[in-house]
Design a protein around this motif. Structure first.
Motif, PDB file in Angstrom:
ATOM      1  N   GLY A 290      63.089  40.987  34.876  1.00  0.00           N
ATOM      2  CA  GLY A 290      63.233  39.860  36.159  1.00  0.00           C
ATOM      3  C   GLY A 290      62.499  38.918  35.840  1.00  0.00           C
ATOM      4  O   GLY A 290      63.023  38.348  36.509  1.00  0.00           O
ATOM      5  N   LEU A 291      62.153  38.687  34.692  1.00  0.00           N
ATOM      6  CA  LEU A 291      61.587  37.117  34.346  1.00  0.00           C
ATOM      7  C   LEU A 291      63.244  36.286  34.397  1.00  0.00           C
ATOM      8  O   LEU A 291      63.015  34.992  34.092  1.00  0.00           O
ATOM      9  CB  LEU A 291      60.574  37.157  33.234  1.00  0.00           C
ATOM     10  CG  LEU A 291      59.427  37.612  33.367  1.00  0.00           C
ATOM     11  CD1 LEU A 291      59.140  37.664  31.941  1.00  0.00           C
ATOM     12  CD2 LEU A 291      58.162  37.106  34.448  1.00  0.00           C
ATOM     13  N   ILE A 292      64.020  35.968  34.101  1.00  0.00           N
ATOM     14  CA  ILE A 292      65.076  35.567  33.486  1.00  0.00           C
ATOM     15  C   ILE A 292      66.619  35.523  33.594  1.00  0.00           C
ATOM     16  O   ILE A 292      66.093  36.895  34.456  1.00  0.00           O
ATOM     17  CB  ILE A 292      64.915  35.145  31.836  1.00  0.00           C
ATOM     18  CG1 ILE A 292      66.431  36.024  31.000  1.00  0.00           C
ATOM     19  CG2 ILE A 292      64.011  34.513  31.289  1.00  0.00           C
ATOM     20  CD1 ILE A 292      65.908  35.780  29.660  1.00  0.00           C
ATOM     21  N   PHE A 293      67.768  35.091  34.086  1.00  0.00           N
ATOM     22  CA  PHE A 293      68.865  35.506  34.147  1.00  0.00           C
ATOM     23  C   PHE A 293      69.496  34.637  33.176  1.00  0.00           C
ATOM     24  O   PHE A 293      69.868  34.000  32.745  1.00  0.00           O
ATOM     25  CB  PHE A 293      69.687  34.906  35.811  1.00  0.00           C
ATOM     26  CG  PHE A 293      69.015  35.593  36.862  1.00  0.00           C
ATOM     27  CD1 PHE A 293      69.398  36.884  36.979  1.00  0.00           C
ATOM     28  CD2 PHE A 293      67.312  34.636  36.875  1.00  0.00           C
ATOM     29  CE1 PHE A 293      67.862  36.708  38.655  1.00  0.00           C
ATOM     30  CE2 PHE A 293      66.903  35.187  38.176  1.00  0.00           C
ATOM     31  CZ  PHE A 293      67.009  36.980  38.396  1.00  0.00           C
ATOM     32  N   ASN A 294      70.891  36.271  32.497  1.00  0.00           N
ATOM     33  CA  ASN A 294      71.293  35.173  31.141  1.00  0.00           C
ATOM     34  C   ASN A 294      72.528  35.480  31.833  1.00  0.00           C
ATOM     35  O   ASN A 294      73.070  36.617  32.445  1.00  0.00           O
ATOM     36  CB  ASN A 294      71.527  35.745  30.457  1.00  0.00           C
ATOM     37  CG  ASN A 294      70.449  36.116  29.439  1.00  0.00           C
ATOM     38  OD1 ASN A 294      69.999  35.283  28.755  1.00  0.00           O
ATOM     39  ND2 ASN A 294      69.924  37.566  29.084  1.00  0.00           N
ATOM     40  N   ARG A 295      73.408  34.988  32.276  1.00  0.00           N
ATOM     41  CA  ARG A 295      74.906  34.178  32.558  1.00  0.00           C
ATOM     42  C   ARG A 295      75.859  32.985  31.887  1.00  0.00           C
ATOM     43  O   ARG A 295      75.586  32.622  31.701  1.00  0.00           O
ATOM     44  CB  ARG A 295      74.450  33.191  34.201  1.00  0.00           C
ATOM     45  CG  ARG A 295      73.174  33.994  34.850  1.00  0.00           C
ATOM     46  CD  ARG A 295      74.174  35.607  36.001  1.00  0.00           C
ATOM     47  NE  ARG A 295      73.558  36.283  37.164  1.00  0.00           N
ATOM     48  CZ  ARG A 295      73.131  37.124  36.955  1.00  0.00           C
ATOM     49  NH1 ARG A 295      72.523  37.882  35.397  1.00  0.00           N
ATOM     50  NH2 ARG A 295      71.902  37.078  37.576  1.00  0.00           N
ATOM     51  N   ARG A 296      76.439  34.116  31.719  1.00  0.00           N
ATOM     52  CA  ARG A 296      77.407  33.360  30.565  1.00  0.00           C
ATOM     53  C   ARG A 296      78.627  32.711  31.232  1.00  0.00           C
ATOM     54  O   ARG A 296      78.916  31.854  31.333  1.00  0.00           O
ATOM     55  CB  ARG A 296      78.875  34.465  29.640  1.00  0.00           C
ATOM     56  CG  ARG A 296      79.360  33.796  29.311  1.00  0.00           C
ATOM     57  CD  ARG A 296      80.050  35.027  28.052  1.00  0.00           C
ATOM     58  NE  ARG A 296      80.910  34.399  26.691  1.00  0.00           N
ATOM     59  CZ  ARG A 296      80.215  34.405  25.767  1.00  0.00           C
ATOM     60  NH1 ARG A 296      79.240  34.313  25.203  1.00  0.00           N
ATOM     61  NH2 ARG A 296      81.176  33.427  24.283  1.00  0.00           N
ATOM     62  N   GLU A 297      78.654  33.201  32.801  1.00  0.00           N
ATOM     63  CA  GLU A 297      79.807  32.372  33.588  1.00  0.00           C
ATOM     64  C   GLU A 297      79.155  31.911  34.715  1.00  0.00           C
ATOM     65  O   GLU A 297      78.006  31.780  34.510  1.00  0.00           O
ATOM     66  CB  GLU A 297      80.913  32.868  34.466  1.00  0.00           C
ATOM     67  CG  GLU A 297      81.881  34.172  33.825  1.00  0.00           C
ATOM     68  CD  GLU A 297      82.834  33.943  32.721  1.00  0.00           C
ATOM     69  OE1 GLU A 297      83.143  32.892  33.100  1.00  0.00           O
ATOM     70  OE2 GLU A 297      83.437  33.857  31.406  1.00  0.00           O
TER      71      GLU A 297
END
Length: 364
Positions: A290-297
């Motif tokens: 819950g420390l980062i967010f991987n978002r391709r879009e």
């Protein structure tokens, strides 16, 4: 003893700078062979680290291939003249230098997808050290530690703010600000990869600026700040971690700074073509925690950023997550110094194969 370190990028300076200082404090000699890339030399000068420049690298794609022969000529000449007892690096330069002068080489890496570099480095490396999340087996010489390479300088035992960065940036004590990091995609492992397009960069900054002050760190130096509601991050690059620690959010299409933000307790959104199937293990774990967010879009990037900037209590929440996450992670600087000075230390570390058979949660 004499130790030779390779710093090909700014991140490598941070990886080894504290170990270099500790080794010198113990009476050892050190030398850095450095590549003039980004702010690498600025950081070496800032930390007063003795170094020799073996070459430069532009941020344009394929520039490395053109400059590689001259790099190796200088590296081999300097390595022979220095005659180190042990070499530390990240990839092929260090491995090949060690083979040429018959010196043991320890490589620290965290990128599973640098397949070519692994292929040409592995036969000449005496040991690999990787994070426990590294999702690739590099053979019987592959050892793991519990943590990330950024634990060499952002572990709680190592990191201390160097400045009142809010005053340096000209922001108030309670003013929310966002750091945007843009990648030049000029390294060999970036060929064929991409991040935010120019259009998306402009939209990203414009929408973030509606909720916070925006500072942009643009590796490729392509952004026109006269036409955007953002300010250039123009402090010394050594102060970037202080800025990250104070920021409300990092949005980046690069890699290392996302991990750095997580280890400093700052929410981070990462978006580039690496995200998705086959992504690197460290980013998968940081997202699970819950420390980062991987978002391709891109739309998902903006939705997540808006949510984080609109929520209350995020800073306290991330501080708790950081403390919990780092509680069982090693101080990598201590480990590097131990590996440098104790010939038995590597053998005491689990290999990738033995680590994968350990019970979940076992410490390294």
């Amino acid at each position: 003893m004499n130790y030779l370190f390779f710093t090909n990028t700014p991140a490598h300076v941070h990886l080894y700078r504290n170990a270099i200082a500790e080794l010198e404090a113990r009476g050892h000699e050190t030398l850095v062979l450095a590549r003039d890339y980004g702010c690498t030399l600025d950081l070496l000068d800032y930390y007063d680290i003795p170094h020799v420049v073996y070459g430069e690298l532009a941020t344009s794609k394929y520039s490395l291939a053109r400059q590689l022969p001259s790099h190796y000529v200088t590296i081999l000449r300097e390595a022979r003249a220095y005659d180190p007892d042990k070499i530390f690096g990240v990839g092929a330069y260090a491995a090949h230098a060690g083979a040429a002068i018959d010196a043991p080489v320890v490589l620290i890496t965290d990128s599973e997808n640098t397949h070519l570099d692994h292929a040409i480095s592995r036969p000449f490396a005496d040991a690999y050290l990787t994070p426990h999340t590294f999702d690739k087996d590099l053979g019987e010489k592959h050892h793991v530690f519990r943590g990330f390479k950024e634990c060499a300088y952002l572990h709680p035992d190592e990191y201390e703010p160097q400045s009142d960065v809010r005053e340096e940036l000209g922001v108030g004590p309670d003013e929310e600000f966002v750091v945007v990091r843009l990648n030049a995609f000029g390294s060999h492992h970036d060929v064929g990869q991409a991040g935010f397009t120019p259009e998306k960069r402009r939209r990203l900054v414009a929408e973030l600026a509606e909720d916070a002050t925006v500072f942009v760190s643009d590796e490729g130096e392509e952004m026109d700040f006269s036409e955007t509601p953002a300010r250039e991050f123009d402090l010394h690059p050594a102060l970037l971690h202080d800025a990250l620690a104070e920021a409300s959010l990092l949005v980046a299409d690069t890699q290392t700074m996302v991990t750095e933000a997580a280890l400093l307790g700052t929410p981070a959104i990462r978006s580039n073509s690496f995200v998705g199937d086959g992504d690197m293990g460290n980013f998968a774990e940081l997202e699970r925690e819950g420390l980062i967010f991987n978002r391709r879009e891109f739309d998902a990037v903006m939705e997540t950023a808006t949510d984080l900037l609109g929520r209350s209590g995020v800073a306290r929440e991330w501080a708790r997550k950081r403390e919990t996450f780092l509680a069982d992670k090693v101080n990598l600087t201590d480990l590097v110094v131990e590996v440098a000075t104790d010939p038995t230390r590597l053998a005491s570390l689990p290999t990738k194969r033995t680590h994968d058979r350990m019970p979940t949660g076992a410490s390294v």
